[in-house]
Scaffold this active site. Structure first.
Site, short mmCIF file in Angstrom:
data_model
loop_
_atom_site.label_atom_id
_atom_site.label_comp_id
_atom_site.label_asym_id
_atom_site.label_seq_id
_atom_site.Cartn_x
_atom_site.Cartn_y
_atom_site.Cartn_z
N ASN A 126 10.11 29.35 5.94
CA ASN A 126 8.90 29.16 6.73
C ASN A 126 8.24 30.51 6.98
O ASN A 126 8.93 31.52 7.13
CB ASN A 126 9.23 28.53 8.08
CG ASN A 126 9.50 27.05 8.00
OD1 ASN A 126 9.13 26.38 7.04
ND2 ASN A 126 10.15 26.52 9.02
N ARG B 121 11.53 22.31 3.83
CA ARG B 121 12.48 23.26 3.23
C ARG B 121 13.74 22.54 2.75
O ARG B 121 14.22 22.80 1.65
CB ARG B 121 12.85 24.36 4.22
CG ARG B 121 11.71 25.35 4.46
CD ARG B 121 12.10 26.41 5.47
NE ARG B 121 12.44 25.77 6.73
CZ ARG B 121 13.21 26.30 7.67
NH1 ARG B 121 13.74 27.49 7.51
NH2 ARG B 121 13.46 25.66 8.79
#
Length: 98
Positions: free
Chosen positions: A45, A27
């Site tokens: 996520n 990320r």
């Protein structure tokens, strides 16, 4: 070129990335890459171990981001990337991690 014409050139894609993509800085690296490409949206996520993202910007930049997502950062092991164009009214202000 008018503001409306510029808005029409902005595309939005929903993306899912599967593989070893959590716990490897995916990320954070995605945010850095999106900023470098001047894209907007978010990355998050999911409970199933995958990562999802909403990417918004000019088509050429989105294509570059999709190409990057196919491998991600060095520690990631991407096995699948799926994406679909979404027609949304919202214009994101920046790209961020959720």
């Amino acid at each position: 070129m008018s503001r409306n014409e510029l808005d029409e050139r902005i595309e939005t894609y929903y993306v899912r990335v599967r593989g070893v993509v959590q716990g490897v800085g995916f990320r954070h690296a995605t945010v850095r890459e999106a900023h470098a490409l001047k894209l907007r949206g978010w990355v998050a996520n999911l409970e199933d171990g995958s990562v999802e993202a909403m990417i918004q910007g000019p088509g050429a930049q989105i294509d570059r981001m999709l190409a990057w997502l196919r491998h991600g950062p060095p520690a990631a092991r991407v096995t699948e990337v799926t994406f679909e164009e979404r027609h949304v009214e919202r214009r994101f202000e920046r790209f961020q991690q959720q």
